[in-house]
Design a protein around this motif. Structure first.
Motif, PDB file in Angstrom:
ATOM      1  N   HIS A   1      -9.568   8.170 -42.945  1.00  0.00           N
ATOM      2  CA  HIS A   1     -11.112   7.803 -43.081  1.00  0.00           C
ATOM      3  C   HIS A   1     -11.844   8.538 -43.966  1.00  0.00           C
ATOM      4  O   HIS A   1     -12.751   7.898 -44.579  1.00  0.00           O
ATOM      5  CB  HIS A   1     -11.678   8.041 -41.456  1.00  0.00           C
ATOM      6  CG  HIS A   1     -12.920   7.733 -41.271  1.00  0.00           C
ATOM      7  ND1 HIS A   1     -13.813   8.258 -40.293  1.00  0.00           N
ATOM      8  CD2 HIS A   1     -13.802   6.487 -41.881  1.00  0.00           C
ATOM      9  CE1 HIS A   1     -15.067   7.566 -40.408  1.00  0.00           C
ATOM     10  NE2 HIS A   1     -15.037   6.675 -41.210  1.00  0.00           N
ATOM     11  N   ILE A   2     -11.579   9.841 -44.147  1.00  0.00           N
ATOM     12  CA  ILE A   2     -12.461  10.680 -45.232  1.00  0.00           C
ATOM     13  C   ILE A   2     -12.073   9.940 -46.609  1.00  0.00           C
ATOM     14  O   ILE A   2     -13.050  10.071 -47.509  1.00  0.00           O
ATOM     15  CB  ILE A   2     -11.884  12.060 -45.044  1.00  0.00           C
ATOM     16  CG1 ILE A   2     -12.425  12.705 -43.993  1.00  0.00           C
ATOM     17  CG2 ILE A   2     -12.488  13.003 -46.327  1.00  0.00           C
ATOM     18  CD1 ILE A   2     -11.751  14.159 -43.630  1.00  0.00           C
ATOM     19  N   ARG A   3     -11.031   9.419 -46.826  1.00  0.00           N
ATOM     20  CA  ARG A   3     -10.735   8.938 -48.083  1.00  0.00           C
ATOM     21  C   ARG A   3     -11.216   7.446 -48.122  1.00  0.00           C
ATOM     22  O   ARG A   3     -11.434   6.918 -49.323  1.00  0.00           O
ATOM     23  CB  ARG A   3      -9.158   8.633 -48.267  1.00  0.00           C
ATOM     24  CG  ARG A   3      -8.284   9.844 -48.536  1.00  0.00           C
ATOM     25  CD  ARG A   3      -7.019   9.536 -48.605  1.00  0.00           C
ATOM     26  NE  ARG A   3      -5.965  10.765 -48.412  1.00  0.00           N
ATOM     27  CZ  ARG A   3      -5.166  11.189 -47.546  1.00  0.00           C
ATOM     28  NH1 ARG A   3      -5.059  10.220 -46.578  1.00  0.00           N
ATOM     29  NH2 ARG A   3      -4.628  12.141 -47.464  1.00  0.00           N
ATOM     30  N   SER A   4     -11.808   6.967 -47.282  1.00  0.00           N
ATOM     31  CA  SER A   4     -12.597   5.543 -47.371  1.00  0.00           C
ATOM     32  C   SER A   4     -13.859   5.445 -48.027  1.00  0.00           C
ATOM     33  O   SER A   4     -14.312   6.678 -48.242  1.00  0.00           O
ATOM     34  CB  SER A   4     -12.414   4.900 -45.925  1.00  0.00           C
ATOM     35  OG  SER A   4     -13.488   5.663 -45.047  1.00  0.00           O
ATOM     36  N   GLU A   5     -14.465   4.215 -48.050  1.00  0.00           N
ATOM     37  CA  GLU A   5     -15.818   4.214 -48.420  1.00  0.00           C
ATOM     38  C   GLU A   5     -16.671   4.848 -47.598  1.00  0.00           C
ATOM     39  O   GLU A   5     -17.740   5.118 -48.143  1.00  0.00           O
ATOM     40  CB  GLU A   5     -16.168   2.654 -48.580  1.00  0.00           C
ATOM     41  CG  GLU A   5     -15.162   1.889 -49.413  1.00  0.00           C
ATOM     42  CD  GLU A   5     -15.634   0.292 -49.386  1.00  0.00           C
ATOM     43  OE1 GLU A   5     -16.531   0.060 -48.621  1.00  0.00           O
ATOM     44  OE2 GLU A   5     -14.616  -0.432 -49.883  1.00  0.00           O
ATOM     45  N   ASP A   6     -16.388   5.253 -46.245  1.00  0.00           N
ATOM     46  CA  ASP A   6     -17.462   6.102 -45.630  1.00  0.00           C
ATOM     47  C   ASP A   6     -17.532   7.392 -46.128  1.00  0.00           C
ATOM     48  O   ASP A   6     -18.743   8.128 -46.241  1.00  0.00           O
ATOM     49  CB  ASP A   6     -16.829   6.062 -44.215  1.00  0.00           C
ATOM     50  CG  ASP A   6     -17.068   4.975 -43.175  1.00  0.00           C
ATOM     51  OD1 ASP A   6     -17.725   3.923 -43.905  1.00  0.00           O
ATOM     52  OD2 ASP A   6     -16.555   4.858 -42.536  1.00  0.00           O
ATOM     53  N   PHE A   7     -16.681   7.818 -46.711  1.00  0.00           N
ATOM     54  CA  PHE A   7     -16.797   9.170 -47.363  1.00  0.00           C
ATOM     55  C   PHE A   7     -16.648   9.339 -48.775  1.00  0.00           C
ATOM     56  O   PHE A   7     -17.133   9.165 -49.415  1.00  0.00           O
ATOM     57  CB  PHE A   7     -15.998  10.320 -46.402  1.00  0.00           C
ATOM     58  CG  PHE A   7     -16.508  10.484 -45.040  1.00  0.00           C
ATOM     59  CD1 PHE A   7     -17.380  11.287 -44.810  1.00  0.00           C
ATOM     60  CD2 PHE A   7     -16.015   9.703 -44.030  1.00  0.00           C
ATOM     61  CE1 PHE A   7     -17.888  11.685 -43.446  1.00  0.00           C
ATOM     62  CE2 PHE A   7     -16.396   9.716 -42.719  1.00  0.00           C
ATOM     63  CZ  PHE A   7     -17.115  10.881 -42.442  1.00  0.00           C
ATOM     64  N   LEU A   8     -15.468   9.681 -49.040  1.00  0.00           N
ATOM     65  CA  LEU A   8     -14.912  10.083 -50.643  1.00  0.00           C
ATOM     66  C   LEU A   8     -14.926   8.769 -51.228  1.00  0.00           C
ATOM     67  O   LEU A   8     -14.743   8.961 -52.527  1.00  0.00           O
ATOM     68  CB  LEU A   8     -13.763  10.778 -50.684  1.00  0.00           C
ATOM     69  CG  LEU A   8     -13.952  12.278 -49.870  1.00  0.00           C
ATOM     70  CD1 LEU A   8     -12.778  13.229 -50.106  1.00  0.00           C
ATOM     71  CD2 LEU A   8     -15.024  13.103 -50.525  1.00  0.00           C
ATOM     72  N   HIS A   9     -14.499   7.587 -50.909  1.00  0.00           N
ATOM     73  CA  HIS A   9     -14.144   6.502 -51.443  1.00  0.00           C
ATOM     74  C   HIS A   9     -13.323   6.892 -52.792  1.00  0.00           C
ATOM     75  O   HIS A   9     -13.442   6.359 -53.769  1.00  0.00           O
ATOM     76  CB  HIS A   9     -15.542   5.776 -52.041  1.00  0.00           C
ATOM     77  CG  HIS A   9     -15.457   4.217 -52.202  1.00  0.00           C
ATOM     78  ND1 HIS A   9     -14.260   3.777 -52.361  1.00  0.00           N
ATOM     79  CD2 HIS A   9     -16.524   3.702 -52.613  1.00  0.00           C
ATOM     80  CE1 HIS A   9     -14.617   2.352 -52.594  1.00  0.00           C
ATOM     81  NE2 HIS A   9     -15.868   2.331 -52.919  1.00  0.00           N
TER      82      HIS A   9
END
Length: 191
Positions: A90-98
């Motif tokens: 999730h952190i790697r996703s567009e919501d965070f670090l993208h």
């Protein structure tokens, strides 16, 4: 005449001695003697702790002239590790670090402001998620000296806090989780 010659020779010797102390270092990430960690509130009830497993960096340091120090660090944000695979995804996703769109992050110092007793403010640009902002690291020189393998090392630690929204991170986990605290400890090997 004698005094001026002696003074000139001493001046050259002292200038030469001062420049011997200035050195360039590479951060020891291969042997895990350098770390970039972070801490963020989870809903105001507890802390999420994490780190970046892949990064590299360099710094220059002269104990006689700490204001001339420089540091640069490159971070692979996809190496985020909070000890929970789904959260890391999730952190790697567009919501965070993208990380698919922004595969690198970095910090480059602009100036160092010595505060005495081995402490300093390191002012520099942090680039995260494609956004570059000035941040200030509260840094401390830990120690320096010869290592058992014939090299020379210097160690430092630093902290900073910043707001996630300042770097374009869209996901909000509420008011308690607006900021993130970074902690960095580095051991540099003289080149």
């Amino acid at each position: 005449m004698k005094k001026s010659i002696v003074g000139a020779v001493l001046g050259v010797m002292l200038t030469g001695a001062a420049s011997v102390h200035a050195a360039d270092f590479v951060m020891d990430t291969k042997n895990a003697h350098s770390f970039i960690q972070f801490k963020m509130s989870h809903l105001g009830y507890s802390w999420v702790l994490g780190r970046f497993n892949k990064f590299d960096g360099e710094f220059s340091y002269d104990e006689a002239n700490p204001s001339a120090a420089k540091v640069s660090v490159n971070i692979d944000p996809s190496s985020v590790d909070t000890n929970h695979a789904e959260r890391d995804k999730h952190i790697r996703s567009e919501d965070f670090l993208h990380v698919d769109e922004f595969p690198s992050a970095k910090f480059v110092s602009k100036k160092v402001i010595p505060e005495g007793d081995g402490k300093a403010k390191i002012v520099g640009d942090l680039t995260l998620r494609g956004v570059t902002k000035e941040v200030v690291l509260d840094a401390k020189h830990i120690a320096g000296g010869n290592d058992p393998w014939g090299g020379y090392r210097e160690g430092f630690e630093g902290t900073t806090t910043f707001k996630l929204k300042d770097f374009g991170i869209p996901k909000s986990l509420g008011p308690a989780a607006e900021e993130i605290q970074l902690y960095m400890t580095v051991e540099g090997i003289r080149k």
